[in-house]
Design a protein around this motif. Structure first.
Motif, PDB file in Angstrom:
ATOM      1  N   THR B 339       0.848  -1.193   0.000  1.00  0.00           N
ATOM      2  CA  THR B 339       0.000   0.000   0.000  1.00  0.00           C
ATOM      3  C   THR B 339       0.879   1.237   0.000  1.00  0.00           C
ATOM      4  O   THR B 339       2.080   1.163   0.319  1.00  0.00           O
ATOM      5  CB  THR B 339      -0.952  -0.018   1.212  1.00  0.00           C
ATOM      6  N   SER B 340       0.294   2.387  -0.354  1.00  0.00           N
ATOM      7  CA  SER B 340       1.084   3.612  -0.440  1.00  0.00           C
ATOM      8  C   SER B 340       1.145   4.309   0.917  1.00  0.00           C
ATOM      9  O   SER B 340       0.327   4.053   1.796  1.00  0.00           O
ATOM     10  CB  SER B 340       0.431   4.568  -1.446  1.00  0.00           C
ATOM     11  N   ALA B 341       2.115   5.198   1.076  1.00  0.00           N
ATOM     12  CA  ALA B 341       2.236   5.977   2.309  1.00  0.00           C
ATOM     13  C   ALA B 341       0.985   6.826   2.520  1.00  0.00           C
ATOM     14  O   ALA B 341       0.542   7.023   3.659  1.00  0.00           O
ATOM     15  CB  ALA B 341       3.483   6.852   2.258  1.00  0.00           C
ATOM     16  N   GLU B 342       0.384   7.318   1.427  1.00  0.00           N
ATOM     17  CA  GLU B 342      -0.823   8.136   1.539  1.00  0.00           C
ATOM     18  C   GLU B 342      -1.959   7.307   2.138  1.00  0.00           C
ATOM     19  O   GLU B 342      -2.673   7.757   3.034  1.00  0.00           O
ATOM     20  CB  GLU B 342      -1.260   8.679   0.165  1.00  0.00           C
ATOM     21  N   LYS B 343      -2.154   6.084   1.626  1.00  0.00           N
ATOM     22  CA  LYS B 343      -3.215   5.219   2.158  1.00  0.00           C
ATOM     23  C   LYS B 343      -2.933   4.883   3.617  1.00  0.00           C
ATOM     24  O   LYS B 343      -3.842   4.833   4.444  1.00  0.00           O
ATOM     25  CB  LYS B 343      -3.299   3.920   1.332  1.00  0.00           C
ATOM     26  N   LEU B 344      -1.657   4.645   3.940  1.00  0.00           N
ATOM     27  CA  LEU B 344      -1.299   4.338   5.330  1.00  0.00           C
ATOM     28  C   LEU B 344      -1.671   5.493   6.239  1.00  0.00           C
ATOM     29  O   LEU B 344      -2.116   5.304   7.372  1.00  0.00           O
ATOM     30  CB  LEU B 344       0.199   4.027   5.440  1.00  0.00           C
ATOM     31  N   SER B 345      -1.483   6.710   5.733  1.00  0.00           N
ATOM     32  CA  SER B 345      -1.824   7.898   6.516  1.00  0.00           C
ATOM     33  C   SER B 345      -3.315   7.899   6.854  1.00  0.00           C
ATOM     34  O   SER B 345      -3.713   8.198   7.988  1.00  0.00           O
ATOM     35  CB  SER B 345      -1.443   9.147   5.706  1.00  0.00           C
ATOM     36  N   VAL B 346      -4.164   7.509   5.892  1.00  0.00           N
ATOM     37  CA  VAL B 346      -5.611   7.459   6.125  1.00  0.00           C
ATOM     38  C   VAL B 346      -5.959   6.334   7.104  1.00  0.00           C
ATOM     39  O   VAL B 346      -6.669   6.530   8.091  1.00  0.00           O
ATOM     40  CB  VAL B 346      -6.368   7.240   4.790  1.00  0.00           C
ATOM     41  N   VAL B 347      -5.434   5.133   6.804  1.00  0.00           N
ATOM     42  CA  VAL B 347      -5.816   3.956   7.602  1.00  0.00           C
ATOM     43  C   VAL B 347      -5.312   4.093   9.042  1.00  0.00           C
ATOM     44  O   VAL B 347      -6.035   3.796   9.994  1.00  0.00           O
ATOM     45  CB  VAL B 347      -5.280   2.665   6.948  1.00  0.00           C
ATOM     46  N   ALA B 348      -4.062   4.557   9.184  1.00  0.00           N
ATOM     47  CA  ALA B 348      -3.492   4.637  10.531  1.00  0.00           C
ATOM     48  C   ALA B 348      -3.945   5.894  11.263  1.00  0.00           C
ATOM     49  O   ALA B 348      -3.845   5.972  12.483  1.00  0.00           O
ATOM     50  CB  ALA B 348      -1.967   4.598  10.455  1.00  0.00           C
ATOM     51  N   GLY B 349      -4.437   6.878  10.512  1.00  0.00           N
ATOM     52  CA  GLY B 349      -4.808   8.139  11.155  1.00  0.00           C
ATOM     53  C   GLY B 349      -3.578   8.913  11.597  1.00  0.00           C
ATOM     54  O   GLY B 349      -3.534   9.461  12.695  1.00  0.00           O
ATOM     55  N   LEU B 350      -2.550   8.941  10.734  1.00  0.00           N
ATOM     56  CA  LEU B 350      -1.302   9.634  11.069  1.00  0.00           C
ATOM     57  C   LEU B 350      -0.955  10.597   9.935  1.00  0.00           C
ATOM     58  O   LEU B 350      -1.263  10.324   8.767  1.00  0.00           O
ATOM     59  CB  LEU B 350      -0.158   8.626  11.224  1.00  0.00           C
ATOM     60  N   GLY B 351      -0.299  11.699  10.271  1.00  0.00           N
ATOM     61  CA  GLY B 351       0.139  12.624   9.235  1.00  0.00           C
ATOM     62  C   GLY B 351       1.239  12.000   8.384  1.00  0.00           C
ATOM     63  O   GLY B 351       1.907  11.055   8.807  1.00  0.00           O
ATOM     64  N   MET B 352       1.466  12.547   7.160  1.00  0.00           N
ATOM     65  CA  MET B 352       2.430  11.951   6.236  1.00  0.00           C
ATOM     66  C   MET B 352       3.839  11.913   6.812  1.00  0.00           C
ATOM     67  O   MET B 352       4.563  10.928   6.643  1.00  0.00           O
ATOM     68  CB  MET B 352       2.437  12.739   4.914  1.00  0.00           C
ATOM     69  N   ALA B 353       4.252  12.989   7.503  1.00  0.00           N
ATOM     70  CA  ALA B 353       5.615  13.025   8.045  1.00  0.00           C
ATOM     71  C   ALA B 353       5.803  11.896   9.054  1.00  0.00           C
ATOM     72  O   ALA B 353       6.823  11.202   9.074  1.00  0.00           O
ATOM     73  CB  ALA B 353       5.875  14.378   8.709  1.00  0.00           C
ATOM     74  N   THR B 354       4.780  11.677   9.891  1.00  0.00           N
ATOM     75  CA  THR B 354       4.846  10.621  10.899  1.00  0.00           C
ATOM     76  C   THR B 354       4.900   9.253  10.228  1.00  0.00           C
ATOM     77  O   THR B 354       5.630   8.353  10.655  1.00  0.00           O
ATOM     78  CB  THR B 354       3.607  10.704  11.814  1.00  0.00           C
ATOM     79  N   VAL B 355       4.108   9.092   9.152  1.00  0.00           N
ATOM     80  CA  VAL B 355       4.090   7.812   8.446  1.00  0.00           C
ATOM     81  C   VAL B 355       5.467   7.520   7.870  1.00  0.00           C
ATOM     82  O   VAL B 355       6.012   6.413   8.038  1.00  0.00           O
ATOM     83  CB  VAL B 355       3.026   7.830   7.322  1.00  0.00           C
ATOM     84  N   LEU B 356       6.077   8.501   7.221  1.00  0.00           N
ATOM     85  CA  LEU B 356       7.365   8.253   6.565  1.00  0.00           C
ATOM     86  C   LEU B 356       8.459   7.953   7.597  1.00  0.00           C
ATOM     87  O   LEU B 356       9.251   7.034   7.417  1.00  0.00           O
ATOM     88  CB  LEU B 356       7.737   9.456   5.686  1.00  0.00           C
ATOM     89  N   ALA B 357       8.464   8.719   8.688  1.00  0.00           N
ATOM     90  CA  ALA B 357       9.464   8.461   9.729  1.00  0.00           C
ATOM     91  C   ALA B 357       9.235   7.082  10.349  1.00  0.00           C
ATOM     92  O   ALA B 357      10.174   6.314  10.586  1.00  0.00           O
ATOM     93  CB  ALA B 357       9.389   9.543  10.809  1.00  0.00           C
ATOM     94  N   GLY B 358       7.979   6.744  10.586  1.00  0.00           N
ATOM     95  CA  GLY B 358       7.648   5.459  11.209  1.00  0.00           C
ATOM     96  C   GLY B 358       8.010   4.303  10.300  1.00  0.00           C
ATOM     97  O   GLY B 358       8.542   3.282  10.771  1.00  0.00           O
ATOM     98  N   LEU B 359       7.755   4.452   9.000  1.00  0.00           N
ATOM     99  CA  LEU B 359       8.100   3.366   8.074  1.00  0.00           C
ATOM    100  C   LEU B 359       9.600   3.101   8.113  1.00  0.00           C
ATOM    101  O   LEU B 359      10.036   1.943   8.071  1.00  0.00           O
ATOM    102  CB  LEU B 359       7.650   3.728   6.649  1.00  0.00           C
ATOM    103  N   GLY B 360      10.382   4.159   8.229  1.00  0.00           N
ATOM    104  CA  GLY B 360      11.827   3.988   8.333  1.00  0.00           C
ATOM    105  C   GLY B 360      12.202   3.167   9.563  1.00  0.00           C
ATOM    106  O   GLY B 360      12.996   2.225   9.492  1.00  0.00           O
ATOM    107  N   ARG B 361      11.593   3.504  10.708  1.00  0.00           N
ATOM    108  CA  ARG B 361      11.895   2.764  11.946  1.00  0.00           C
ATOM    109  C   ARG B 361      11.461   1.306  11.834  1.00  0.00           C
ATOM    110  O   ARG B 361      12.187   0.387  12.206  1.00  0.00           O
ATOM    111  CB  ARG B 361      11.199   3.426  13.134  1.00  0.00           C
ATOM    112  N   LEU B 362      10.243   1.088  11.336  1.00  0.00           N
ATOM    113  CA  LEU B 362       9.723  -0.279  11.241  1.00  0.00           C
ATOM    114  C   LEU B 362      10.559  -1.104  10.248  1.00  0.00           C
ATOM    115  O   LEU B 362      10.768  -2.301  10.455  1.00  0.00           O
ATOM    116  CB  LEU B 362       8.250  -0.268  10.804  1.00  0.00           C
ATOM    117  N   GLU B 363      11.048  -0.446   9.202  1.00  0.00           N
ATOM    118  CA  GLU B 363      11.867  -1.164   8.223  1.00  0.00           C
ATOM    119  C   GLU B 363      13.159  -1.649   8.878  1.00  0.00           C
ATOM    120  O   GLU B 363      13.575  -2.794   8.687  1.00  0.00           O
ATOM    121  CB  GLU B 363      12.191  -0.234   7.042  1.00  0.00           C
TER     122      GLU B 363
END
Lengths: 380, 380
Positions: B339-363
């Motif tokens: 899924t895209s970072a944009e969709k993750l932002s909707v599903v998780a209820g998080l702003g884009m900056a938080t999603v991108l930083a979080g994806l880095g940590r989870l990776e």
């Protein structure tokens, strides 16, 4: 927004729910006035620093296109349910104790006319992998609590939760009580989750009620499960953990209850059972009171001095009420042969006056008997 | 005089032990000087009114003819034992906490060179009719405590007491530790009581020690059993009740320990077991701490912060250390499709900056994986 989104709750508190939504929709990047008020509300709630309104808007706005409140209401109405909001007279005041962590609204589905009063609600929670011991204890506690007029609240999950709901439903089958159970769900009420509990959850919807803070269509995620636990704790006068491992979501519910100054009970079990380790942990840490039956749970739910659990009718020996001197005398009385008061004085280590007075008392109780050549133990 | 004869202890405190005996032998009917001092000592100990010295002499004197201290000493010496008096350097200071209830002397028999220090003594007590659960738990606790260098103290009775002594003796057979167990008896040490425990008590005499405050030849009476319990409580840093019915002598020992500000532990068990009802009662009343293994008992025996029991190595999930936002993001990551970072932002209820930083940590943790068309759950 997700449950317990504190910035969101602060916005609603500051602007009102309709204005809050309008503000998020408006597309402005911030509002200094609102931000000051929200900062003050968050600070009162213990959140000294927060990333600010722009950051919060960044996580709320992406979800705007998928909002469909009329559709959600329609779905719930078709299921015989509806939405409860804090402005409703039926809104449970117990949730106000959550302050900024209170839910925005509650979706409800089922037969209960309203959420029962906090003082009549008991949460029975525990591990999903209950043992047969945990299942038995939970079922019996639930039935017995419903028969005492309580509503059994749990999370609708496998294991202890399911045993709790089943026990509550069964209390009616046994006669005497109407079934009273409430399942607080982590996801939307339009589907039954977990799938293996479909039949049970359907029965709860038909005889009790299902409650959730998220709208229909919402997936139950790990985060929402954890947040759901605070609602169980807040709605109930007492939260009882029947079985839980050393790390378990049930302990999270117990700690929520503790944080809300609600009573917490823990059911003891075998020290060899990993499924009781979490309960023993709560007991050891002083976070829970040891409870072994419904009467003890009812006592926790009562205001001080009410609902006191009766002490078990342990066999009380006839000598239980004796004073020390009469006990010494009784121990000195021979069972078969008879003996003199003088000898009793030596053996019991008591003066003659005490021996004679004591023999009189023991004789009245049937514990001493006058024989031709002295005194001996009575036939009692 | 009987154990805990407060007037007698006051007389000994006022006159000294030898003078006290001489005074009782003397045949005078009272002594105003002694009586004033005794009244003051008894009042300090919380006994505001007592019948007076004449009354006490009335119960002590009848026993004078049967006193035979040299014979008693001879008996004990033949058994390889002896007498310990408060003036001895080996007198356990722990007994001083009993104040006026302290024993006059202790008879001892066995192999222990002296009574171990209070901080190394743990009492394991409980019902005479132990269940197999109680027997197993007691045996394991006793062995494990001896292996940790503690002395296991109990009352030499059937059931839990016997299991405690056996477990302590067995620790040596298993290697590593020398057996260390002390049985505090209610009757004289010249015979083994109860008869069914003769073999066990003989083994304790040969590898540990037997202790009693009454001289050889003294019968164990109900009163002396109850008094014996205060010695167990006083000698031990911690008293643990492993199994006890709702009414049980073991609770009496626990309450003595509580009164002496010693730590009390209770082992939990099934709510269906009447033999655990007394333990649960102690837990419920806050009189005992829940203990489930030797490490937790050792922790109670340690000064604050010492001997801390290790938390069990519960399976820690990889996501245990995640912050709330990363947990929301992890829950939103699909398992199979990407899924895209944009969709993750909707599903998780998080702003884009938080999603991108979080994806880095989870990776980095292997929890998120970059696919050709977006992001998905990692293989961990």
């Amino acid at each position: 927004m997700e449950p317990s989104d504190l910035a969101g709750m602060a916005l609603i508190a500051a602007a009102g729910p309709e204005e809050a939504l309008a503000f998020i929709r408006a597309g402005v990047s911030s509002s200094p006035v609102l931000e000051v008020e929200m900062t003050s509300l968050l600070s009162e709630a213990g959140t000294a620093r927060w990333p600010g309104l722009a950051d919060a808007l960044g996580r709320w706005r992406p979800r705007l296109p998928s909002l469909a409140p009329e559709r959600d209401m329609g779905v719930m109405e078709r299921l015989g349910g509806g939405l409860l909001i804090p402005e409703d007279p039926q809104w449970p005041p117990a949730l106000d104790d959550l302050q900024l962590n209170a839910p925005i609204a509650l979706w409800m589905r089922g037969q209960l006319p309203r959420i029962p009063e906090q003082r009549r609600c008991i949460a029975l929670v525990g591990s999903r992998d209950s043992t047969s011991y945990g299942a038995n204890v939970t079922g019996e506690l639930a039935s017995s609590l419903v028969q005492r007029g309580f509503t059994v609240v749990s999370g609708g999950a496998y294991g202890i939760d399911a045993n709790a709901h089943r026990g509550a439903l069964a209390a009616a089958a046994g006669g005497g009580a109407s079934p009273s159970t409430l399942a607080v769900m982590a996801g939307g009420l339009d589907r039954f989750y977990p799938p293996g509990n479909e039949g049970l959850l359907r029965a709860i919807a038909e005889q009790g009620a299902l409650v959730a803070e998220v709208p229909p269509g919402t997936n139950p995620t790990r985060y929402r499960f954890l947040q759901r636990n605070r609602l169980i704790a807040a709605l109930c006068e007492v939260t009882v953990v029947v079985e839980a491992r050393w790390r378990s979501g049930a302990l999270n519910t117990a700690h929520h209850a503790e944080g809300l100054s609600r009573s917490v009970g823990a059911v003891p079990g075998s020290v060899y059972s990993a499924n009781s380790a979490g309960c023993h942990r709560l007991l050891r840490e002083g976070a829970a009171v040891c409870v072994t039956d419904a009467a003890e749970i009812a006592e926790l739910a009562g205001s001080a001095g009410n609902n006191l659990a009766q002490e078990p009718d342990a066999a009380t020996a006839l000598h239980d009420g004796l004073g020390v001197e009469d006990l010494l005398l009784l121990d000195a009385l021979p069972l078969r042969s008879a003996t003199s008061a003088e000898k009793l004085s030596v053996v019991a280590g008591l003066g003659m006056a005490t021996v004679l007075a004591g023999l009189g008392r023991l004789e009245l109780m049937g514990l001493a008997r006058r024989a031709t050549n002295g005194w001996q133990r009575g036939a009692v």
